[in-house]
Motif scaffolding. Structure first.
Motif, mmCIF file in Angstrom:
data_model
loop_
_atom_site.group_PDB
_atom_site.id
_atom_site.type_symbol
_atom_site.label_atom_id
_atom_site.label_comp_id
_atom_site.label_asym_id
_atom_site.label_seq_id
_atom_site.Cartn_x
_atom_site.Cartn_y
_atom_site.Cartn_z
ATOM 1 N N ALA A 18 0.728 -1.122 0.049
ATOM 2 C CA ALA A 18 -0.014 0.082 -0.033
ATOM 3 C C ALA A 18 0.792 1.348 0.103
ATOM 4 O O ALA A 18 2.176 1.254 0.161
ATOM 5 C CB ALA A 18 -0.882 0.025 1.089
ATOM 6 N N GLY A 19 0.292 2.364 -0.149
ATOM 7 C CA GLY A 19 1.009 3.626 -0.456
ATOM 8 C C GLY A 19 2.087 4.014 0.876
ATOM 9 O O GLY A 19 3.163 4.161 0.336
ATOM 10 N N ASN A 20 1.759 4.215 1.788
ATOM 11 C CA ASN A 20 2.858 4.669 2.885
ATOM 12 C C ASN A 20 3.939 3.375 2.866
ATOM 13 O O ASN A 20 4.989 3.886 3.034
ATOM 14 C CB ASN A 20 2.072 4.731 4.308
ATOM 15 C CG ASN A 20 1.232 5.808 4.108
ATOM 16 O OD1 ASN A 20 1.582 6.993 3.608
ATOM 17 N ND2 ASN A 20 0.456 6.046 5.322
ATOM 18 N N ALA A 21 3.517 2.176 3.133
ATOM 19 C CA ALA A 21 4.634 1.062 3.074
ATOM 20 C C ALA A 21 5.373 1.100 1.881
ATOM 21 O O ALA A 21 6.598 0.987 1.826
ATOM 22 C CB ALA A 21 3.809 -0.496 3.292
ATOM 23 N N LEU A 22 4.576 1.210 0.785
ATOM 24 C CA LEU A 22 5.675 1.231 -0.516
ATOM 25 C C LEU A 22 6.572 2.807 -0.589
ATOM 26 O O LEU A 22 7.634 2.597 -0.970
ATOM 27 C CB LEU A 22 4.658 1.569 -1.822
ATOM 28 C CG LEU A 22 5.371 1.494 -3.289
ATOM 29 C CD1 LEU A 22 5.877 0.179 -3.355
ATOM 30 C CD2 LEU A 22 4.037 1.732 -4.187
ATOM 31 N N ALA A 23 6.008 3.923 -0.138
ATOM 32 C CA ALA A 23 7.218 4.926 0.047
ATOM 33 C C ALA A 23 8.156 4.596 0.867
ATOM 34 O O ALA A 23 9.422 5.044 0.520
ATOM 35 C CB ALA A 23 6.082 6.294 0.196
ATOM 36 N N GLN A 24 7.689 4.096 2.125
ATOM 37 C CA GLN A 24 8.978 3.641 3.047
ATOM 38 C C GLN A 24 9.864 2.847 2.389
ATOM 39 O O GLN A 24 11.186 3.050 2.550
ATOM 40 C CB GLN A 24 8.152 3.181 4.272
ATOM 41 C CG GLN A 24 7.680 4.132 4.958
ATOM 42 C CD GLN A 24 6.685 3.530 6.383
ATOM 43 O OE1 GLN A 24 7.046 2.421 6.387
ATOM 44 N NE2 GLN A 24 6.123 4.381 7.025
ATOM 45 N N GLU A 25 9.399 1.726 1.887
ATOM 46 C CA GLU A 25 10.205 0.623 1.156
ATOM 47 C C GLU A 25 11.272 1.512 -0.012
ATOM 48 O O GLU A 25 12.439 1.401 -0.044
ATOM 49 C CB GLU A 25 9.519 -0.248 0.592
ATOM 50 C CG GLU A 25 10.588 -1.506 0.057
ATOM 51 C CD GLU A 25 10.009 -2.925 -0.091
ATOM 52 O OE1 GLU A 25 10.182 -3.346 -1.398
ATOM 53 O OE2 GLU A 25 9.331 -3.319 0.882
ATOM 54 N N SER A 26 10.640 2.346 -0.685
ATOM 55 C CA SER A 26 11.033 3.060 -1.701
ATOM 56 C C SER A 26 12.378 3.854 -1.406
ATOM 57 O O SER A 26 13.505 3.980 -1.735
ATOM 58 C CB SER A 26 10.401 3.975 -2.608
ATOM 59 O OG SER A 26 11.031 4.491 -3.722
ATOM 60 N N SER A 27 12.183 4.206 -0.149
ATOM 61 C CA SER A 27 12.944 5.460 0.485
ATOM 62 C C SER A 27 14.206 4.657 1.063
ATOM 63 O O SER A 27 15.370 4.863 1.007
ATOM 64 C CB SER A 27 12.509 6.065 1.583
ATOM 65 O OG SER A 27 13.402 6.884 2.265
ATOM 66 N N ALA A 28 13.890 3.222 1.540
ATOM 67 C CA ALA A 28 15.034 2.451 2.131
ATOM 68 C C ALA A 28 15.790 1.811 1.036
ATOM 69 O O ALA A 28 17.164 1.915 1.214
ATOM 70 C CB ALA A 28 14.262 1.191 2.996
ATOM 71 N N LEU A 29 15.059 1.565 -0.070
ATOM 72 C CA LEU A 29 15.979 1.187 -1.290
ATOM 73 C C LEU A 29 16.718 2.159 -2.070
ATOM 74 O O LEU A 29 17.794 1.889 -2.171
ATOM 75 C CB LEU A 29 14.959 0.622 -2.361
ATOM 76 C CG LEU A 29 14.312 -0.746 -2.060
ATOM 77 C CD1 LEU A 29 13.236 -0.972 -3.108
ATOM 78 C CD2 LEU A 29 15.318 -2.023 -1.696
ATOM 79 N N ASP A 30 16.568 3.397 -1.846
ATOM 80 C CA ASP A 30 17.061 4.639 -2.186
ATOM 81 C C ASP A 30 18.379 4.652 -1.522
ATOM 82 O O ASP A 30 19.558 4.950 -1.799
ATOM 83 C CB ASP A 30 16.479 5.962 -2.128
ATOM 84 C CG ASP A 30 15.366 6.335 -3.266
ATOM 85 O OD1 ASP A 30 15.606 5.454 -4.339
ATOM 86 O OD2 ASP A 30 14.435 6.893 -3.246
ATOM 87 N N ALA A 31 18.209 4.582 -0.056
ATOM 88 C CA ALA A 31 19.393 4.578 0.937
ATOM 89 C C ALA A 31 20.524 3.439 0.583
ATOM 90 O O ALA A 31 21.648 3.674 0.686
ATOM 91 C CB ALA A 31 19.031 4.456 2.354
ATOM 92 N N GLU A 32 19.596 2.206 0.184
ATOM 93 C CA GLU A 32 20.618 0.994 -0.103
ATOM 94 C C GLU A 32 21.490 1.404 -1.366
ATOM 95 O O GLU A 32 22.933 1.104 -1.495
ATOM 96 C CB GLU A 32 19.790 0.007 -0.170
ATOM 97 C CG GLU A 32 19.022 -0.637 0.980
ATOM 98 C CD GLU A 32 19.897 -1.493 2.034
ATOM 99 O OE1 GLU A 32 21.146 -1.552 1.848
ATOM 100 O OE2 GLU A 32 19.501 -1.429 2.989
#
Length: 432
Positions: A18-32
């Motif tokens: 879902a939206g928030n979870a997806l955004a959080q994971e995207s941000s984490a992947l950006d950091a990775e």
């Protein structure tokens, strides 16, 4: 360099976040991805500093692992951003949060090993620094492998292969002369300019020998001998490393036997490719060793600061090293605080050249001389007009200076130590 990793299978990854979870994971992947980019830049700098050799090979392997990391993480990020299925080239796996947490701890411990290896390399010099830098690269490659496992456990991202460095000997041009074979089946590799012709059975294609040749170090049998001056007092410093237990495929580090003289202190050191744990409140290990076919002996050696082995330091090491002078093989076992055994066996071919260099730098004889022997040496020096003082059986500064002068006048290495060549020459001159 041949690419070590290819993406071959195919997969449909479904995204249902879902939206928030997806955004959080995207941000984490950006950091990775940012962290991986930083590591790629760092390893590119390492590769640029080396034209070849073991360190460059390890660095190139680490770069391949990091490029694979970036490619697959970016593919996952694109899939999440699109909110639809996307074809990638690896099989899907289920995320494992518990395993991810465990791997975070392992990554933190591995990062400490990387930092310890970097400190060791920064404080070393010459050949020892080259060995230490190779350890830095192996520790960093292990960290990259742990990153892969972590991303798989956290995000369900799989990788087609586990990174593994291929460190085989470089292929030789067709124009080089073929190797010749002796009647004893020993192979003399005439294509390698650093090969010691006195020990044709040694595998001189191993990376440490090529590195030693580039550094201008002496190669004797399985030993690489580095000679320089100590930075603190300009005293002779010699480090002799036996590579007969070297494993090019090991990512834990180098297994080696080291005899050395540093700032006037002799030591014998065993380093190996695994971490050893000391017992509580102790900083030494039980050591079992065997020289050739003699009965096994037990002793204790001090723990190394890098937790990768043990050593014997000071005058006690001189007698131990003398025992190796005429030996062919040396077996050693460390029993650590957890009861684990760490074994290695070394072919000592070339050991006499190595020990003579170490003994000469630290001013002791490879012969087991008694006080009466030293008194006789002083008498012979007096007879030759070199004035070591009244013969008292003690090798003091006067005796060392007299021996130094004698060696200089006879075109011998002026170590001041009563080595075999000096004593043979002194004896011949005295009886004449």
């Amino acid at each position: 360099m041949t690419k070590l990793y290819t993406l071959t299978a195919s997969l449909m990854i479904s995204t249902c976040l879902a939206g928030n979870a997806l955004a959080q994971e995207s941000s984490a992947l950006d950091a990775e991805i940012a962290a991986i980019e930083s590591q790629i830049s760092e390893v590119d700098g390492t590769i640029a500093r080396y034209d070849g050799g073991l360190i460059r090979i390890l660095a190139e392997s680490r770069r391949e692992a990091l490029l694979l990391l970036r490619t697959v993480v970016e593919a996952r990020k694109e899939a999440d951003a699109a909110g639809a299925t996307i074809e990638v080239t690896v099989p899907a796996v289920e995320p494992d949060p518990e395993r991810a947490e465990q791997l975070l701890g392992e990554m933190a411990a591995q990062q400490l090993r990387v930092e310890a290896a970097e400190r060791e390399a920064a404080s070393a010099g010459g050949l020892i620094q080259a060995v230490a830098l190779s350890r830095v690269e192996t520790e960093k490659l292990t960290l990259a492998q742990l990153q892969m496992a972590f991303l798989q456990a956290r995000y369900g991202i799989a990788f087609p292969v586990t990174p593994n460095a291929t460190m085989s000997a470089p292929s030789r041009p067709d124009t080089e002369e073929p190797a010749t074979t002796t009647g004893s089946d020993a192979v003399i590799d005439t294509a390698l300019p650093w090969a010691d012709p006195d020990h044709p059975s040694v595998d001189y294609s191993l990376a440490p020998f090529e590195q030693a040749h580039k550094e201008g170090d002496q190669i004797a049998g399985w030993w690489v001998i580095n000679e320089e001056r100590a930075a603190i007092d300009d005293s002779p410093s010699v480090v002799a490393i036996n590579y007969s237990a070297y494993d090019a495929g090991s990512f834990g580090g180098v297994t080696a036997l080291i005899a050395q003289c540093r700032e006037g202190v002799t030591s014998i050191v065993f380093i190996q490719d695994d971490f050893v744990m000391t017992a509580t409140r102790r900083d030494s290990f039980d050591i079992t060793y065997r020289i050739d076919d003699a009965p096994a002996q037990s002793t204790r050696w001090s723990e190394l600061t890098n937790n990768k082995g043990a050593g014997l330091f000071g005058t006690g090491s001189e007698g131990f090293i003398r025992e190796l002078y005429d030996a062919d093989n040396f077996f050693i076992r460390i029993a650590d605080g957890n009861g684990q055994r760490h074994d290695a066996e070394f072919d000592l071919a070339g050991v006499q050249e190595a020990i003579e260099a170490v003994a000469g730098a630290c001013g002791w004889s490879t012969l087991d001389l008694s006080r009466d022997d030293y008194r006789a040496i002083q008498t012979m020096l007096n007879a030759g007009g070199f004035d070591p003082g009244t013969p008292n059986g003690v090798l003091g500064n006067g005796s060392r200076n007299a021996m130094h002068t004698f060696q200089e006048q006879n075109d011998l290495p002026p170590t001041g130590a009563p080595d075999r060549a000096a004593l043979e020459t002194l004896w011949v001159q005295t009886i004449d």
